[in-house]
Design a protein around this motif. Sequence first.
Motif, PDB file in Angstrom:
ATOM      1  N   ARG A 207       0.844  -1.196   0.000  1.00  8.34           N
ATOM      2  CA  ARG A 207       0.000   0.000   0.000  1.00  8.34           C
ATOM      3  C   ARG A 207       0.877   1.243   0.000  1.00  8.34           C
ATOM      4  O   ARG A 207       2.028   1.205   0.447  1.00  8.34           O
ATOM      5  CB  ARG A 207      -0.930   0.010   1.197  1.00  8.34           C
ATOM      6  N   ASP A 208       0.360   2.330  -0.496  1.00  8.83           N
ATOM      7  CA  ASP A 208       1.099   3.594  -0.502  1.00  8.83           C
ATOM      8  C   ASP A 208       1.061   4.220   0.877  1.00  8.83           C
ATOM      9  O   ASP A 208       0.034   4.182   1.576  1.00  8.83           O
ATOM     10  CB  ASP A 208       0.472   4.569  -1.516  1.00  8.83           C
ATOM     11  N   VAL A 209       2.168   4.790   1.276  1.00  5.03           N
ATOM     12  CA  VAL A 209       2.272   5.447   2.584  1.00  5.03           C
ATOM     13  C   VAL A 209       2.788   6.851   2.370  1.00  5.03           C
ATOM     14  O   VAL A 209       3.777   7.074   1.689  1.00  5.03           O
ATOM     15  CB  VAL A 209       3.257   4.652   3.497  1.00  5.03           C
ATOM     16  N   ASP A 210       2.082   7.815   2.947  1.00  8.05           N
ATOM     17  CA  ASP A 210       2.535   9.211   2.887  1.00  8.05           C
ATOM     18  C   ASP A 210       3.496   9.461   4.024  1.00  8.05           C
ATOM     19  O   ASP A 210       3.178   9.208   5.188  1.00  8.05           O
ATOM     20  CB  ASP A 210       1.346  10.171   3.008  1.00  8.05           C
ATOM     21  N   LEU A 211       4.667   9.964   3.704  1.00  8.81           N
ATOM     22  CA  LEU A 211       5.656  10.262   4.744  1.00  8.81           C
ATOM     23  C   LEU A 211       5.776  11.730   4.971  1.00  8.81           C
ATOM     24  O   LEU A 211       5.702  12.571   4.249  1.00  8.81           O
ATOM     25  CB  LEU A 211       7.016   9.673   4.372  1.00  8.81           C
TER      26      LEU A 211
END
Length: 83
Positions: A79-83
């Motif tokens: 899944r995409d993760v915003d950092l």
Amino acid sequence: MSEVDLKDAHRDLVTLVERAAGGETVTVTKAGKAVATIAPVTEATERSDQGPGSRPSLAEYLQTLPVDIEFERNRSPSRDVDL
């Protein structure tokens, strides 16, 4: 096995090492909690041989179980993760 407070261990280190050389294991405590162990070299070596690197991974352990388990890897993208 005996217990010694850290302050006493500091004062009596030579004696504690001699006791360990004689085969005794001594636990050093600080504020009533065990913080270190002075042990004979053979016992300490045996303990270090059982360290985290010597144990199998979870997958390796599960493969040794006497049941038929088919392990499949989930190849879908993470899944995409915003950092």
